[in-house]
Design a protein around this motif. Structure first.
Motif, short mmCIF file in Angstrom:
data_model
loop_
_atom_site.label_atom_id
_atom_site.label_comp_id
_atom_site.label_asym_id
_atom_site.label_seq_id
_atom_site.Cartn_x
_atom_site.Cartn_y
_atom_site.Cartn_z
N PRO A 132 30.57 27.88 57.32
CA PRO A 132 29.88 28.76 56.38
C PRO A 132 29.00 27.95 55.44
CG PRO A 132 32.16 28.46 55.73
CD PRO A 132 32.01 27.79 57.07
N THR A 133 27.92 28.53 54.98
CA THR A 133 27.03 27.83 54.07
C THR A 133 27.35 28.11 52.61
OG1 THR A 133 25.42 29.63 54.20
CG2 THR A 133 25.15 27.81 55.74
N GLU A 134 28.30 29.02 52.36
CA GLU A 134 28.72 29.32 51.00
C GLU A 134 30.14 29.84 51.01
OE1 GLU A 134 26.66 32.86 49.38
OE2 GLU A 134 25.80 33.04 51.38
N SER A 135 30.77 29.82 49.85
CA SER A 135 32.12 30.33 49.75
C SER A 135 32.13 31.83 50.06
CB SER A 135 32.66 30.09 48.34
OG SER A 135 32.66 28.71 48.04
N PHE A 136 33.25 32.33 50.55
CA PHE A 136 33.36 33.75 50.82
C PHE A 136 34.82 34.16 50.76
CE2 PHE A 136 35.00 33.97 55.26
CZ PHE A 136 34.94 32.63 55.61
N ASP A 137 35.06 35.46 50.66
CA ASP A 137 36.41 35.97 50.83
C ASP A 137 36.38 37.23 51.67
OD1 ASP A 137 35.88 38.14 49.03
OD2 ASP A 137 36.66 37.00 47.34
N VAL A 138 37.54 37.58 52.18
CA VAL A 138 37.71 38.76 53.02
C VAL A 138 38.82 39.60 52.42
CG1 VAL A 138 38.28 39.63 55.31
CG2 VAL A 138 37.01 37.48 55.08
N GLN A 139 38.61 40.92 52.36
CA GLN A 139 39.65 41.78 51.86
C GLN A 139 39.81 43.01 52.74
OE1 GLN A 139 38.28 43.04 47.85
NE2 GLN A 139 38.20 45.12 48.68
N TRP A 140 40.97 43.64 52.60
CA TRP A 140 41.24 44.88 53.33
C TRP A 140 42.10 45.77 52.46
CZ3 TRP A 140 45.55 47.63 54.85
CH2 TRP A 140 45.33 48.68 55.73
N THR A 141 41.88 47.07 52.59
CA THR A 141 42.75 48.06 51.98
C THR A 141 42.62 49.36 52.77
OG1 THR A 141 43.39 49.14 49.90
CG2 THR A 141 41.02 48.87 50.33
N MET A 142 43.47 50.31 52.44
CA MET A 142 43.37 51.64 53.04
C MET A 142 42.47 52.51 52.16
SD MET A 142 46.11 50.88 51.10
CE MET A 142 47.10 50.08 52.35
N LEU A 143 42.19 53.75 52.56
CA LEU A 143 41.15 54.55 51.91
C LEU A 143 41.48 54.93 50.47
CD1 LEU A 143 39.90 56.85 54.80
CD2 LEU A 143 39.22 54.52 54.18
N CYS A 144 42.73 54.88 50.09
CA CYS A 144 43.09 55.15 48.70
C CYS A 144 43.05 53.88 47.86
CB CYS A 144 44.47 55.78 48.62
SG CYS A 144 45.74 54.86 49.52
N ALA A 145 42.99 52.72 48.50
CA ALA A 145 43.03 51.42 47.82
C ALA A 145 44.31 51.23 47.02
CB ALA A 145 41.80 51.21 46.93
N ASN A 146 45.43 51.77 47.51
CA ASN A 146 46.70 51.57 46.82
C ASN A 146 47.11 50.10 46.79
OD1 ASN A 146 46.88 54.30 46.41
ND2 ASN A 146 48.76 54.59 47.58
N ASP A 147 46.75 49.37 47.83
CA ASP A 147 47.11 47.96 47.90
C ASP A 147 45.96 47.18 48.52
OD1 ASP A 147 48.81 45.78 47.50
OD2 ASP A 147 49.68 45.94 49.50
N ILE A 148 45.49 46.17 47.84
CA ILE A 148 44.36 45.37 48.30
C ILE A 148 44.84 43.95 48.56
CG2 ILE A 148 42.08 44.45 47.70
CD1 ILE A 148 41.74 46.86 45.84
N ILE A 149 44.50 43.43 49.73
CA ILE A 149 44.87 42.05 50.04
C ILE A 149 43.60 41.26 50.31
CG2 ILE A 149 45.22 42.47 52.52
CD1 ILE A 149 47.70 40.54 52.23
N ILE A 150 43.57 40.04 49.81
CA ILE A 150 42.37 39.20 49.87
C ILE A 150 42.77 37.80 50.31
CG2 ILE A 150 40.44 38.21 48.56
CD1 ILE A 150 40.82 40.50 46.54
N VAL A 151 41.97 37.19 51.17
CA VAL A 151 42.13 35.77 51.46
C VAL A 151 40.82 35.08 51.11
CG1 VAL A 151 41.49 35.96 53.91
CG2 VAL A 151 42.93 34.07 53.15
N ASP A 152 40.94 33.97 50.39
CA ASP A 152 39.79 33.19 49.93
C ASP A 152 39.71 31.90 50.71
OD1 ASP A 152 38.91 34.89 47.84
OD2 ASP A 152 40.52 34.14 46.55
N PRO A 153 38.79 31.79 51.67
CA PRO A 153 38.63 30.51 52.36
C PRO A 153 38.10 29.43 51.44
CG PRO A 153 37.80 32.30 53.69
CD PRO A 153 38.04 32.85 52.30
#
Length: 276
Positions: free
Chosen positions: A226-247
Motif C-alpha cells: 500500500p502507498t498509504e496507511s489504511f484500515d478495514v471495518q465491518w458491521t451489520m446494518l444497525c451498526a450495533n458492533d463495529i470491528i476494525i483492523v488497522d494495518p
C-alpha cells in the motif's frame, strides 16, 4: 463487554517478527478458516491466526445487557474477529485477503428489530473517509455481492447510533452498507455455514472470507505494498458492533513488521480501536 485485544499477543509477535514471512501464505477462498491458522477448539487461543496475519479479536460476554459498541444486541450482533493479510500469487498479482468471524447470522432479514449484514469498508489515509466498499450482498441491480465499489461517505447507509449508546439514526456516522458508488472490480467472497465451539463463550458463528485484487485500489496501492496507511471495518446494518483492523503504516512494506513498529512504540497502539 469482554474485549480480547491484540495487546495480549504483542510480546509474542514482537519476539517472532524477525522470523515471520513477508506475507502470509496464499489463502484458499472457500469459507474455511483453517488456512488462517484459526481454530474452533473452544479456547481463547483458537482466535489467534498464523504468522504474517494482522488481526483484531473482541469476543463479547453478554455482559451489560448485551451492550457491544456502539449499540446493543449480544451474541446475535457481535463482530468478534477480523483478520487481514496480503500476498502475491505466481501470476505476479497481489491480493488483499480479509477474514471475519461474527455471531451475526448472514441470513438475518432486515425488518422490525432485525438487521442484515453490512459491507466491508476500507479507509485509505485513516481519515474517516471510506474510499472503497466490498459488497457482502446485492445492493442494487448493478451493485452485486462481491463487487468492489469506489465510494465517498455519502454513498454509504449509516447505523442507529450517533455515539456509543446514543440511539440517533438521523445523525449516525457509522457506515454500514453501500447504497451507491462506482463498481471498480470484483472480489472473491465466500460466507460459511454456521459453526460452534469458537472461543470460550460458545454460540453460533459464521466466517466471511474475501480476496481483493489490489489493482482495484489504483494509486492507493503500488506493486505489492500500500502507498498509504489504511484500515478495514465491518458491521451489520444497525451498526450495533463495529470491528476494525488497522494495518501497518504505509512506510512499512510487509504485515509481519507490525510487531516491530508497535514494539518500538511501547505497544501503545496494539489494542483494538473503535470509532467514537
Amino acid at each position: 463487554m469482554k474485549t480480547t485485544s491484540l495487546a495480549g499477543f504483542a510480546l509474542t509477535l514482537a519476539a517472532a517478527a524477525f522470523t515471520l514471512p513477508a506475507h502470509a501464505t496464499q489463502m484458499t477462498i472457500d469459507g474455511n478458516f483453517a488456512d488462517w491458522g484459526v481454530a474452533n477448539n473452544g479456547t481463547v487461543s483458537g482466535w489467534t491466526p498464523g504468522s504474517g496475519i494482522l488481526f483484531t479479536v473482541d469476543d463479547q460476554s453478554n455482559a451489560n445487557n448485551g451492550y457491544l459498541n456502539p449499540g446493543w444486541g449480544g451474541q446475535a450482533y457481535d463482530a468478534e474477529a477480523l483478520y487481514l493479510t496480503w500476498y502475491t500469487k505466481l501470476d505476479g498479482q497481489t491480493y488483499l485477503a480479509l477474514g471475519l468471524i461474527t455471531g451475526h447470522d448472514p441470513n438475518t432479514p432486515t425488518g422490525g428489530n432485525n438487521y442484515g449484514r453490512g459491507d466491508f469498508a476500507i479507509d485509505f489515509g485513516r481519515d474517516g473517509s471510506f474510499e472503497f466498499g466490498v459488497l457482502t450482498a446485492d445492493r442494487s441491480s448493478t451493485l452485486r455481492q462481491g463487487d468492489v465499489v469506489g465510494t465517498s461517505n455519502a454513498d454509504w447507509a449509516t447505523g442507529l447510533w450517533s455515539a456509543p449508546g446514543v440511539y440517533d439514526p438521523a445523525h449516525s456516522s457509522y457506515v454500514t452498507k453501500v447504497n451507491t458508488g462506482t463498481d471498480v472490480g470484483n472480489a472473491s467472497l465466500v460466507i460459511s455455514s454456521s459453526f460452534g465451539n469458537m472461543g470460550t463463550l460458545g454460540g453460533s458463528h459464521w466466517f466471511y472470507e474475501v480476496e481483493i485484487p489490489v489493482a482495484v485500489f489504483g494509486g492507493h496501492w503500488t506493486g505489492n505494498s500500500p502507498t498509504e496507511s489504511f484500515d478495514v471495518q465491518w458491521t451489520m446494518l444497525c451498526a450495533n458492533d463495529i470491528i476494525i483492523v488497522d494495518p501497518i503504516p504505509a512506510t512499512v512494506s510487509e504485515p509481519a513488521s507490525l510487531a516491530l513498529v508497535l514494539g518500538a512504540a511501547g505497544l501503545a497502539c496494539l489494542a483494538r480501536r473503535r470509532r467514537t
